[in-house]
Design a protein around this motif. Structure first.
Motif, PDB file in Angstrom:
ATOM      1  N   SER A  64     -22.292  37.774  -7.632  1.00  0.00           N
ATOM      2  CA  SER A  64     -23.588  37.485  -8.273  1.00  0.00           C
ATOM      3  C   SER A  64     -23.354  36.671  -9.595  1.00  0.00           C
ATOM      4  CB  SER A  64     -24.053  38.917  -8.843  1.00  0.00           C
ATOM      5  OG  SER A  64     -23.004  39.574  -9.486  1.00  0.00           O
ATOM      6  N   LEU A  65     -21.982  36.172  -9.817  1.00  0.00           N
ATOM      7  CA  LEU A  65     -21.972  35.736 -11.314  1.00  0.00           C
ATOM      8  C   LEU A  65     -22.889  34.453 -11.411  1.00  0.00           C
ATOM      9  CD1 LEU A  65     -18.882  35.115 -13.013  1.00  0.00           C
ATOM     10  CD2 LEU A  65     -20.289  32.948 -12.697  1.00  0.00           C
ATOM     11  N   ARG A  66     -23.749  34.670 -12.637  1.00  0.00           N
ATOM     12  CA  ARG A  66     -24.291  33.620 -13.348  1.00  0.00           C
ATOM     13  C   ARG A  66     -23.476  33.106 -14.667  1.00  0.00           C
ATOM     14  NH1 ARG A  66     -30.054  35.637 -13.937  1.00  0.00           N
ATOM     15  NH2 ARG A  66     -30.461  33.535 -15.034  1.00  0.00           N
ATOM     16  N   THR A  67     -23.789  31.907 -14.923  1.00  0.00           N
ATOM     17  CA  THR A  67     -22.995  31.542 -16.268  1.00  0.00           C
ATOM     18  C   THR A  67     -23.204  32.645 -17.537  1.00  0.00           C
ATOM     19  OG1 THR A  67     -24.774  30.107 -16.796  1.00  0.00           O
ATOM     20  CG2 THR A  67     -22.997  29.264 -15.633  1.00  0.00           C
ATOM     21  N   SER A  87     -31.873  28.565 -18.109  1.00  0.00           N
ATOM     22  CA  SER A  87     -30.734  28.065 -19.056  1.00  0.00           C
ATOM     23  C   SER A  87     -29.342  28.472 -18.265  1.00  0.00           C
ATOM     24  CB  SER A  87     -30.750  28.332 -20.486  1.00  0.00           C
ATOM     25  OG  SER A  87     -31.579  27.574 -21.126  1.00  0.00           O
ATOM     26  N   TYR A  88     -29.199  29.847 -17.740  1.00  0.00           N
ATOM     27  CA  TYR A  88     -28.168  30.464 -17.188  1.00  0.00           C
ATOM     28  C   TYR A  88     -28.344  30.382 -15.582  1.00  0.00           C
ATOM     29  CZ  TYR A  88     -27.962  32.382 -21.740  1.00  0.00           C
ATOM     30  OH  TYR A  88     -27.425  32.719 -23.148  1.00  0.00           O
ATOM     31  N   LEU A  89     -27.191  29.517 -15.108  1.00  0.00           N
ATOM     32  CA  LEU A  89     -27.252  29.164 -13.767  1.00  0.00           C
ATOM     33  C   LEU A  89     -26.422  30.202 -12.742  1.00  0.00           C
ATOM     34  CD1 LEU A  89     -27.098  25.316 -14.336  1.00  0.00           C
ATOM     35  CD2 LEU A  89     -29.194  26.876 -14.198  1.00  0.00           C
ATOM     36  N   ARG A 407     -30.130  36.366 -20.296  1.00  0.00           N
ATOM     37  CA  ARG A 407     -30.275  35.167 -19.521  1.00  0.00           C
ATOM     38  C   ARG A 407     -31.687  34.648 -19.126  1.00  0.00           C
ATOM     39  NH1 ARG A 407     -25.545  38.109 -17.159  1.00  0.00           N
ATOM     40  NH2 ARG A 407     -23.649  36.382 -17.140  1.00  0.00           N
ATOM     41  N   GLN A 408     -32.408  35.579 -19.584  1.00  0.00           N
ATOM     42  CA  GLN A 408     -33.787  34.941 -19.534  1.00  0.00           C
ATOM     43  C   GLN A 408     -34.148  34.098 -20.365  1.00  0.00           C
ATOM     44  OE1 GLN A 408     -36.300  38.597 -19.321  1.00  0.00           O
ATOM     45  NE2 GLN A 408     -35.160  39.600 -17.712  1.00  0.00           N
ATOM     46  N   ASP A 409     -33.434  34.118 -21.605  1.00  0.00           N
ATOM     47  CA  ASP A 409     -33.601  33.028 -22.767  1.00  0.00           C
ATOM     48  C   ASP A 409     -33.445  31.596 -22.218  1.00  0.00           C
ATOM     49  OD1 ASP A 409     -33.886  35.098 -24.386  1.00  0.00           O
ATOM     50  OD2 ASP A 409     -31.829  34.988 -25.221  1.00  0.00           O
ATOM     51  N   ILE A 410     -34.275  30.807 -22.756  1.00  0.00           N
ATOM     52  CA  ILE A 410     -34.469  29.434 -22.515  1.00  0.00           C
ATOM     53  C   ILE A 410     -34.009  28.387 -23.576  1.00  0.00           C
ATOM     54  CG2 ILE A 410     -35.649  27.185 -21.409  1.00  0.00           C
ATOM     55  CD1 ILE A 410     -37.390  29.397 -20.089  1.00  0.00           C
ATOM     56  N   TYR A 411     -32.911  27.586 -23.720  1.00  0.00           N
ATOM     57  CA  TYR A 411     -32.515  26.804 -24.814  1.00  0.00           C
ATOM     58  C   TYR A 411     -32.896  25.246 -24.328  1.00  0.00           C
ATOM     59  CZ  TYR A 411     -29.570  30.928 -26.460  1.00  0.00           C
ATOM     60  OH  TYR A 411     -29.081  31.827 -26.566  1.00  0.00           O
ATOM     61  N   LYS A 412     -33.075  24.522 -25.522  1.00  0.00           N
ATOM     62  CA  LYS A 412     -33.292  23.182 -25.524  1.00  0.00           C
ATOM     63  C   LYS A 412     -32.722  22.294 -26.906  1.00  0.00           C
ATOM     64  CE  LYS A 412     -36.813  19.562 -25.418  1.00  0.00           C
ATOM     65  NZ  LYS A 412     -38.165  19.322 -25.720  1.00  0.00           N
TER      66      LYS A 412
END
Length: 431
Positions: A64-67, A87-89, A407-412
């Motif tokens: 199940s690993l996500r970054t 952002s988290y893949l 992991r729901q956060d989105i970065y730019k």
């Protein structure tokens, strides 16, 4: 013209090959990879223990690993992770990214898959020091010894489990397991599990296992208590002082009945193929003597990519490789052996004075920007933008205190110093 051997085709090895292949001073690049595909720790397999050739399974990847860091800081400086909504893949996306990177830069044809490195040993040639590298083709079972001018060690450090010294652990009457062998939570169904260690894997897996276990005890010594709200069947405890029968005794005087001791206690640096004449010693997880955590002081034609941790890994690999390549092609000269020894000893003293233990010799964290700058300055190459470490620190804080949802956060990334984050629908610009 130099011949270069790169050991390992994970992210560090691919990055090393990508930069070394374009150097006019290099005539041959061989990347030796034990597995049947590139990617190193990003390769998932349900197998644990040993592979079909009797070699230890390298990867510690679970299904199940996500970054645990956003993709915006997980690419290479000249090759970012492709755009996507998240952002988290998942790990498979990072593996696909590494394949894309290797193919784009012509690295893949230079990889010798299913080739196990048996021994690396220095020898004197007619024009100076050479390296004798012996490796075995695991299909034909034939061993080959070749000479190289440089050896670049990129075998990673997430494959040899660290087993802590806990009184009673060896005689524990239940099951004992390390996170290296974890793949899916179902193996813990109905069992009371003691998770030791609250690093990224420990926290992540402990939360995942709450779906199948009646009780999870997360034992750790984090200085800052996580504010994450865990399910009711997970409790946090301080360090374990001993194990007896099926009981765990904790520093706070409490006792728990458990079925499984699950060690999320990290890994050891391990270079079993290095002959003692290479002059590298690993003691209490300190690899030495290394100049700037990178160059073998006893034999500077050998370097180690990726030893420091708590860093922006892929970008750091790139900077380390650029630094070393510029020493190879004559852009700058490495210091004398005496100067490198003095630098290493001074750094150890400095870190000890600031509270680092020997086991934390290669831990960067708050020191990473200074480390990047020191490499870039000496080699006269571009350093890494501060926005990378800023995002890493922000993400790490959110991981600790909002494990369920961070992991729901989105970065730019906006520029070298500034980034944007969207969390819970709110947009914030930080610098």
């Amino acid at each position: 013209m130099a011949r270069v051997c790169i050991i390992g085709a994970g992210a560090a090895g691919l990055c090393a090959a990508r930069h070394i292949l374009v150097e006019s001073c290099v005539s041959q690049v061989d990347v030796l990879e034990q597995a049947g595909q590139l990617g190193g720790t990003w390769v998932y397999t349900e197998n644990v223990g040993y592979d079909d050739f009797g070699l230890p399974i390298h990867t510690s990847m679970y299904k199940s690993l996500r970054t645990n860091l956003p993709k915006e800081i997980m690419g290479f400086p000249d090759f970012p992770v492709p755009e996507s909504e998240k952002s988290y893949l998942p790990a498979k996306d990072m593996l696909a990214f590494l394949q894309l990177y290797a193919d784009k830069h012509g690295v893949t044809p230079h990889i010798k898959f299913k080739h196990h490195v048996q021994q690396v040993m220095p020898k004197m040639g007619p024009k100076g020091e050479l390296w004798e590298v012996t490796y075995k083709n695991m299909i034909t079972l034939e061993s080959t010894t070749k000479e190289y001018d440089y050896v670049v060690i990129c075998n990673g450090h997430y494959n040899t489990p660290f087993i802590p010294s806990i009184p009673g652990l060896k005689k524990f009457e239940g099951d004992v397991m390390h996170s290296h062998d974890y793949r899916v939570p179902e193996i813990f169904t109905g069992k009371k599990v003691l998770v030791i260690g609250a690093g990224p894997s420990g926290m992540d897996i402990a939360l995942e296992v709450t779906s199948v276990s009646p009780r999870i005890i997360l034992s750790h010594h984090l200085k800052e208590q996580p504010r994450t709200v865990f399910p009711d069947n997970l409790v946090q405890k301080p360090d374990v002082i001993k194990l007896e029968g099926r009981k765990a005794f904790f520093q706070d005087g409490t006792v728990e009945e458990i079925d499984v001791v699950f060690l999320c206690t990290g890994y050891l640096y391990n270079f079993p193929f290095l002959h003692e004449s290479c002059g590298i010693v690993v003691e209490d997880n300190c690899v030495e003597p290394l100049y700037k955590h990178l160059v073998n002081i006893n034999h500077p034609s050998m370097c180690f990519i990726g030893v420091p941790y708590y860093v922006c890994a892929f970008s750091m690999f790139d900077l380390q490789v650029r630094y070393y390549v510029r020493s190879m092609n004559g852009t700058f000269s490495l210091p004398t052996r005496e100067q490198m020894v003095e630098h290493w000893e001074e750094e150890k003293k400095n870190r000890a004075a600031r509270g680092y233990t020997k086991r934390q010799a290669h831990m960067m964290g708050p020191d990473q920007e200074k480390y990047y700058a020191s490499l870039a300055d000496e080699a006269s190459t571009a350093s890494l933008p501060s926005v990378l470490t800023k995002i890493r620190e922000e993400s790490s804080i959110r991981f600790l205190h909002n494990l369920k949802h961070y992991r729901q956060d989105i970065y730019k990334i906006i520029d070298d110093d500034t980034y944007e984050i969207i969390s819970n629908g709110k947009r914030e610009i930080l610098c």
